[in-house]
Design a protein around this motif. Sequence first.
Motif, PDB file in Angstrom:
ATOM      1  N   SER A 261     -78.763 -48.675-118.619  1.00  9.81           N
ATOM      2  CA  SER A 261     -78.924 -47.254-117.703  1.00  9.81           C
ATOM      3  C   SER A 261     -77.477 -46.830-117.211  1.00  9.81           C
ATOM      4  O   SER A 261     -77.340 -45.615-116.855  1.00  9.81           O
ATOM      5  N   GLY A 262     -76.678 -47.727-117.222  1.00  7.36           N
ATOM      6  CA  GLY A 262     -75.316 -47.147-116.750  1.00  7.36           C
ATOM      7  C   GLY A 262     -74.891 -47.477-115.305  1.00  7.36           C
ATOM      8  O   GLY A 262     -74.283 -46.471-114.733  1.00  7.36           O
ATOM      9  N   LYS A 263     -75.675 -48.437-114.786  1.00 10.07           N
ATOM     10  CA  LYS A 263     -75.385 -48.631-113.413  1.00 10.07           C
ATOM     11  C   LYS A 263     -74.776 -50.068-113.274  1.00 10.07           C
ATOM     12  O   LYS A 263     -75.135 -50.961-114.032  1.00 10.07           O
ATOM     13  N   ALA A 264     -73.588 -49.976-112.556  1.00 11.48           N
ATOM     14  CA  ALA A 264     -72.961 -51.343-112.036  1.00 11.48           C
ATOM     15  C   ALA A 264     -72.891 -51.656-110.603  1.00 11.48           C
ATOM     16  O   ALA A 264     -72.907 -50.899-109.834  1.00 11.48           O
ATOM     17  N   SER A 265     -72.891 -53.034-110.503  1.00 15.64           N
ATOM     18  CA  SER A 265     -72.691 -53.445-108.993  1.00 15.64           C
ATOM     19  C   SER A 265     -71.828 -54.429-109.002  1.00 15.64           C
ATOM     20  O   SER A 265     -71.678 -55.590-109.823  1.00 15.64           O
ATOM     21  N   PHE A 266     -70.657 -54.437-108.179  1.00 24.13           N
ATOM     22  CA  PHE A 266     -69.595 -55.467-107.954  1.00 24.13           C
ATOM     23  C   PHE A 266     -69.829 -56.021-106.579  1.00 24.13           C
ATOM     24  O   PHE A 266     -70.029 -55.071-105.785  1.00 24.13           O
ATOM     25  N   PRO A 267     -69.222 -57.135-106.395  1.00 24.82           N
ATOM     26  CA  PRO A 267     -69.434 -57.808-105.141  1.00 24.82           C
ATOM     27  C   PRO A 267     -68.534 -56.910-104.007  1.00 24.82           C
ATOM     28  O   PRO A 267     -67.195 -56.498-104.495  1.00 24.82           O
ATOM     29  N   GLY A 268     -69.374 -56.703-102.829  1.00 29.55           N
ATOM     30  CA  GLY A 268     -68.592 -55.746-101.964  1.00 29.55           C
ATOM     31  C   GLY A 268     -68.538 -54.450-101.969  1.00 29.55           C
ATOM     32  O   GLY A 268     -67.869 -53.847-101.382  1.00 29.55           O
ATOM     33  N   LYS A 269     -69.112 -53.928-103.436  1.00 28.28           N
ATOM     34  CA  LYS A 269     -69.185 -52.527-103.464  1.00 28.28           C
ATOM     35  C   LYS A 269     -70.464 -51.847-103.835  1.00 28.28           C
ATOM     36  O   LYS A 269     -71.451 -52.592-104.079  1.00 28.28           O
ATOM     37  N   SER A 270     -70.799 -50.775-103.352  1.00 32.27           N
ATOM     38  CA  SER A 270     -72.052 -50.206-103.773  1.00 32.27           C
ATOM     39  C   SER A 270     -72.278 -49.941-105.228  1.00 32.27           C
ATOM     40  O   SER A 270     -71.287 -49.697-105.916  1.00 32.27           O
ATOM     41  N   GLU A 271     -73.621 -49.827-105.498  1.00 32.22           N
ATOM     42  CA  GLU A 271     -73.916 -49.752-106.835  1.00 32.22           C
ATOM     43  C   GLU A 271     -73.436 -48.180-107.400  1.00 32.22           C
ATOM     44  O   GLU A 271     -73.241 -47.327-106.640  1.00 32.22           O
ATOM     45  N   PHE A 272     -72.903 -48.239-108.463  1.00 31.10           N
ATOM     46  CA  PHE A 272     -72.258 -46.800-109.278  1.00 31.10           C
ATOM     47  C   PHE A 272     -72.511 -46.794-110.528  1.00 31.10           C
ATOM     48  O   PHE A 272     -72.810 -47.558-111.255  1.00 31.10           O
ATOM     49  N   TYR A 273     -72.536 -45.453-110.917  1.00 34.52           N
ATOM     50  CA  TYR A 273     -72.506 -45.154-112.455  1.00 34.52           C
ATOM     51  C   TYR A 273     -71.513 -45.377-113.124  1.00 34.52           C
ATOM     52  O   TYR A 273     -70.365 -45.055-112.787  1.00 34.52           O
ATOM     53  N   PHE A 274     -71.641 -45.885-114.507  1.00 35.83           N
ATOM     54  CA  PHE A 274     -70.277 -45.722-115.265  1.00 35.83           C
ATOM     55  C   PHE A 274     -70.935 -45.448-116.809  1.00 35.83           C
ATOM     56  O   PHE A 274     -71.955 -45.180-117.118  1.00 35.83           O
ATOM     57  N   GLU A 275     -69.724 -45.046-117.426  1.00 37.67           N
ATOM     58  CA  GLU A 275     -69.697 -44.812-118.820  1.00 37.67           C
ATOM     59  C   GLU A 275     -68.876 -45.210-119.761  1.00 37.67           C
ATOM     60  O   GLU A 275     -67.689 -45.290-119.352  1.00 37.67           O
ATOM     61  N   ALA A 276     -69.045 -46.165-120.900  1.00 36.13           N
ATOM     62  CA  ALA A 276     -68.133 -46.760-121.558  1.00 36.13           C
ATOM     63  C   ALA A 276     -67.375 -45.824-122.455  1.00 36.13           C
ATOM     64  O   ALA A 276     -68.172 -44.736-122.983  1.00 36.13           O
ATOM     65  N   SER A 277     -66.107 -45.410-122.716  1.00 39.19           N
ATOM     66  CA  SER A 277     -65.513 -44.525-123.680  1.00 39.19           C
ATOM     67  C   SER A 277     -65.437 -45.001-125.011  1.00 39.19           C
ATOM     68  O   SER A 277     -65.276 -46.251-125.548  1.00 39.19           O
ATOM     69  N   LEU A 278     -65.852 -43.958-125.813  1.00 35.94           N
ATOM     70  CA  LEU A 278     -65.710 -44.368-127.361  1.00 35.94           C
ATOM     71  C   LEU A 278     -64.500 -43.487-127.783  1.00 35.94           C
ATOM     72  O   LEU A 278     -64.207 -43.371-129.155  1.00 35.94           O
ATOM     73  N   MET A 279     -63.949 -42.800-126.877  1.00 33.78           N
ATOM     74  CA  MET A 279     -62.696 -41.866-127.469  1.00 33.78           C
ATOM     75  C   MET A 279     -61.224 -42.524-127.139  1.00 33.78           C
ATOM     76  O   MET A 279     -61.008 -42.603-125.986  1.00 33.78           O
ATOM     77  N   ARG A 280     -60.590 -43.225-128.107  1.00 33.10           N
ATOM     78  CA  ARG A 280     -59.637 -43.973-127.698  1.00 33.10           C
ATOM     79  C   ARG A 280     -58.324 -43.171-127.223  1.00 33.10           C
ATOM     80  O   ARG A 280     -57.627 -43.251-126.388  1.00 33.10           O
ATOM     81  N   GLY A 281     -58.049 -42.207-127.951  1.00 34.72           N
ATOM     82  CA  GLY A 281     -56.766 -41.249-127.898  1.00 34.72           C
ATOM     83  C   GLY A 281     -55.654 -42.071-127.574  1.00 34.72           C
ATOM     84  O   GLY A 281     -55.291 -42.979-128.519  1.00 34.72           O
ATOM     85  N   GLU A 282     -54.741 -42.139-126.579  1.00 38.56           N
ATOM     86  CA  GLU A 282     -53.746 -42.821-126.409  1.00 38.56           C
ATOM     87  C   GLU A 282     -54.137 -44.070-125.356  1.00 38.56           C
ATOM     88  O   GLU A 282     -52.878 -44.327-124.792  1.00 38.56           O
ATOM     89  N   ALA A 283     -55.138 -44.179-125.224  1.00 37.54           N
ATOM     90  CA  ALA A 283     -55.337 -45.107-124.150  1.00 37.54           C
ATOM     91  C   ALA A 283     -54.800 -46.487-124.541  1.00 37.54           C
ATOM     92  O   ALA A 283     -55.051 -46.809-125.726  1.00 37.54           O
ATOM     93  N   THR A 284     -54.310 -47.534-123.518  1.00 38.25           N
ATOM     94  CA  THR A 284     -53.999 -48.717-123.967  1.00 38.25           C
ATOM     95  C   THR A 284     -54.744 -49.697-123.888  1.00 38.25           C
ATOM     96  O   THR A 284     -54.625 -50.913-124.232  1.00 38.25           O
ATOM     97  N   CYS A 285     -56.242 -49.426-123.784  1.00 41.86           N
ATOM     98  CA  CYS A 285     -57.344 -50.411-123.682  1.00 41.86           C
ATOM     99  C   CYS A 285     -58.707 -49.911-123.817  1.00 41.86           C
ATOM    100  O   CYS A 285     -58.692 -48.644-123.524  1.00 41.86           O
TER     101      CYS A 285
END
Length: 265
Positions: free
Chosen positions: A188-212
Amino acid sequence: MFLTYIDWQAKLVAILALSLMMLFTKSVDANDRVFIDDLQGIWFEKTYLDALRATKQPHQAEKKSKPVLIAIKKEGRAYPYFATDMVKATLMIVFDVEPGDAPNSYRLVLGEKNVPTSADDVVYVWFEGRKAADGQFRILEIKEPLIMDGKLATYERVGKELGPIINSIVLSGEYRDQEGKKWVFTDSGKASFPGKSEFYFEASLMRGEATCDYIEAEDMKSATGLAYYGFEWTATGTLQLFEAKLNSTGDVTCLDQSFIELTPM
């Protein structure tokens, strides 16, 4: 009037034959008739989708094929038709589905607006496909004219929402870091990292000039409201995460060294 046994037998055979013919005709008609509702969902170009499943890296998959998708979803009384390759996009309205001359051949009739439209102004999208045993289409051969210039390609039906589809292929799961701490990405697009509050995320499908490959993450402390994390799957099946940021041209740049390596649980 009395009928002999032979007459009754002949009449019974005729009735059974007629019944079977009607049953066959109905089943063929029911299977051949296609409605717009039968096509609702997101259709992904299969070469890209197979590459994405194999690599779990959207930008790497894009090197093999464009991430072309077609979405048909009812809104009120209309059926918008959306097609994109993540660079350009088109939005039209599906008026009807018409049968073609060849078996299992059909065409979508599209218009720019949900109003009466002359035949000269409609756009046709030809496609071929067979329903599965449950009456659903899962694979279609589509000649998409607006984004793909009429090139025939195979499309797979993947669901009704894009985010959960991509997340489930690329990142979704529970992981442990080297200290045994838990990291989570959900469909559903929620992530949780140790020590951080849960947050929403979205994976990019648009490469453009991104290095990763990267995700956009909700970050209310950021001036833009977004933070960026690069990711890469290793040959041993672990997931590396990288700090990332926007450069002066607005493209995402990742640091060379990962800040964490995660093992799927």
